[in-house]
Motif scaffolding. Structure first.
Motif, PDB file in Angstrom:
ATOM      1  N   SER A 191      79.422  76.965  36.536  1.00 41.82           N
ATOM      2  CA  SER A 191      79.463  75.721  37.491  1.00 41.82           C
ATOM      3  C   SER A 191      80.797  75.526  37.995  1.00 41.82           C
ATOM      4  CB  SER A 191      79.179  74.572  36.743  1.00 41.82           C
ATOM      5  OG  SER A 191      79.934  74.377  35.526  1.00 41.82           O
ATOM      6  N   GLU A 192      81.783  75.947  37.425  1.00 38.12           N
ATOM      7  CA  GLU A 192      83.283  75.795  37.876  1.00 38.12           C
ATOM      8  C   GLU A 192      83.319  76.750  39.240  1.00 38.12           C
ATOM      9  OE1 GLU A 192      83.064  77.047  34.526  1.00 38.12           O
ATOM     10  OE2 GLU A 192      83.146  75.117  33.694  1.00 38.12           O
ATOM     11  N   ASN A 193      82.754  77.808  39.164  1.00 32.46           N
ATOM     12  CA  ASN A 193      82.805  78.881  40.275  1.00 32.46           C
ATOM     13  C   ASN A 193      81.841  78.507  41.528  1.00 32.46           C
ATOM     14  OD1 ASN A 193      84.626  80.567  38.752  1.00 32.46           O
ATOM     15  ND2 ASN A 193      83.213  81.962  38.227  1.00 32.46           N
ATOM     16  N   ARG A 194      80.885  77.879  40.919  1.00 28.87           N
ATOM     17  CA  ARG A 194      79.895  77.107  41.874  1.00 28.87           C
ATOM     18  C   ARG A 194      80.637  76.015  42.837  1.00 28.87           C
ATOM     19  NH1 ARG A 194      74.582  75.814  38.986  1.00 28.87           N
ATOM     20  NH2 ARG A 194      75.226  77.771  38.354  1.00 28.87           N
ATOM     21  N   ALA A 195      81.114  75.250  41.956  1.00 26.36           N
ATOM     22  CA  ALA A 195      81.971  74.034  42.721  1.00 26.36           C
ATOM     23  C   ALA A 195      83.163  74.858  43.686  1.00 26.36           C
ATOM     24  CB  ALA A 195      82.481  73.139  41.713  1.00 26.36           C
ATOM     25  N   LEU A 196      83.717  75.811  43.194  1.00 33.21           N
ATOM     26  CA  LEU A 196      84.873  76.290  44.228  1.00 33.21           C
ATOM     27  C   LEU A 196      84.075  76.776  45.804  1.00 33.21           C
ATOM     28  CD1 LEU A 196      86.996  78.332  41.638  1.00 33.21           C
ATOM     29  CD2 LEU A 196      87.496  76.071  42.933  1.00 33.21           C
TER      30      LEU A 196
ATOM     31  N   MET B  83      82.584  74.539  51.600  1.00 32.70           N
ATOM     32  CA  MET B  83      81.400  74.675  52.490  1.00 32.70           C
ATOM     33  C   MET B  83      80.817  73.337  53.244  1.00 32.70           C
ATOM     34  SD  MET B  83      79.373  78.209  51.130  1.00 32.70           S
ATOM     35  CE  MET B  83      77.854  77.683  52.178  1.00 32.70           C
ATOM     36  N   SER B  84      80.861  72.379  52.140  1.00 36.07           N
ATOM     37  CA  SER B  84      80.171  71.161  52.415  1.00 36.07           C
ATOM     38  C   SER B  84      81.199  70.425  53.354  1.00 36.07           C
ATOM     39  CB  SER B  84      79.854  70.439  51.262  1.00 36.07           C
ATOM     40  OG  SER B  84      80.848  70.152  50.289  1.00 36.07           O
ATOM     41  N   SER B  85      82.409  70.468  52.884  1.00 38.06           N
ATOM     42  CA  SER B  85      83.634  69.614  53.557  1.00 38.06           C
ATOM     43  C   SER B  85      83.556  70.376  54.983  1.00 38.06           C
ATOM     44  CB  SER B  85      84.979  70.168  52.954  1.00 38.06           C
ATOM     45  OG  SER B  85      84.935  69.530  51.619  1.00 38.06           O
ATOM     46  N   PHE B  86      83.413  71.791  55.077  1.00 41.64           N
ATOM     47  CA  PHE B  86      83.369  72.514  56.611  1.00 41.64           C
ATOM     48  C   PHE B  86      82.323  71.857  57.482  1.00 41.64           C
ATOM     49  CE2 PHE B  86      81.722  75.809  59.364  1.00 41.64           C
ATOM     50  CZ  PHE B  86      82.730  76.163  60.101  1.00 41.64           C
ATOM     51  N   PHE B  87      80.956  71.792  56.884  1.00 41.64           N
ATOM     52  CA  PHE B  87      79.853  71.395  57.516  1.00 41.64           C
ATOM     53  C   PHE B  87      80.138  69.941  58.020  1.00 41.64           C
ATOM     54  CE2 PHE B  87      77.646  74.995  55.619  1.00 41.64           C
ATOM     55  CZ  PHE B  87      77.487  75.856  57.012  1.00 41.64           C
TER      56      PHE B  87
END
Length: 79
Positions: free
Chosen positions: A3-8, A13-17
């Protein structure tokens, strides 16, 4: 995948969108002001074309804006 890698991956990506959405919203507001002041004809036409991507309201607004902007009487009003 831990889950740590998934958050990275998900956070940037969500910030970009979100940033892209806010930028587009500011361009739409700027287009509205330009239309009200009858300035920057090409910018308004391009933004109307881009708005057609967003179904259903963007498509309706974009198409009718393009139709209105292509009239000769409207073209003469722009500086």
């Amino acid at each position: 995948m831990p889950s740590e890698n998934r958050a990275l991956i998900v956070e940037p990506m969500s910030s970009f969108f979100i940033a892209c959405g806010l930028a587009f919203a500011s361009f739409v507001l700027a287009t509205g002001r330009c239309l009200a002041k009858r300035k920057h004809y090409t910018f308004c036409l391009v933004m109307a074309a881009i708005e057609c991507i967003f179904m259903p309201f963007g498509t309706v607004l974009g198409v009718f804006t393009i139709i209105a902007l292509n009239r000769e009487t409207v073209k003469r009003l722009f500086i």
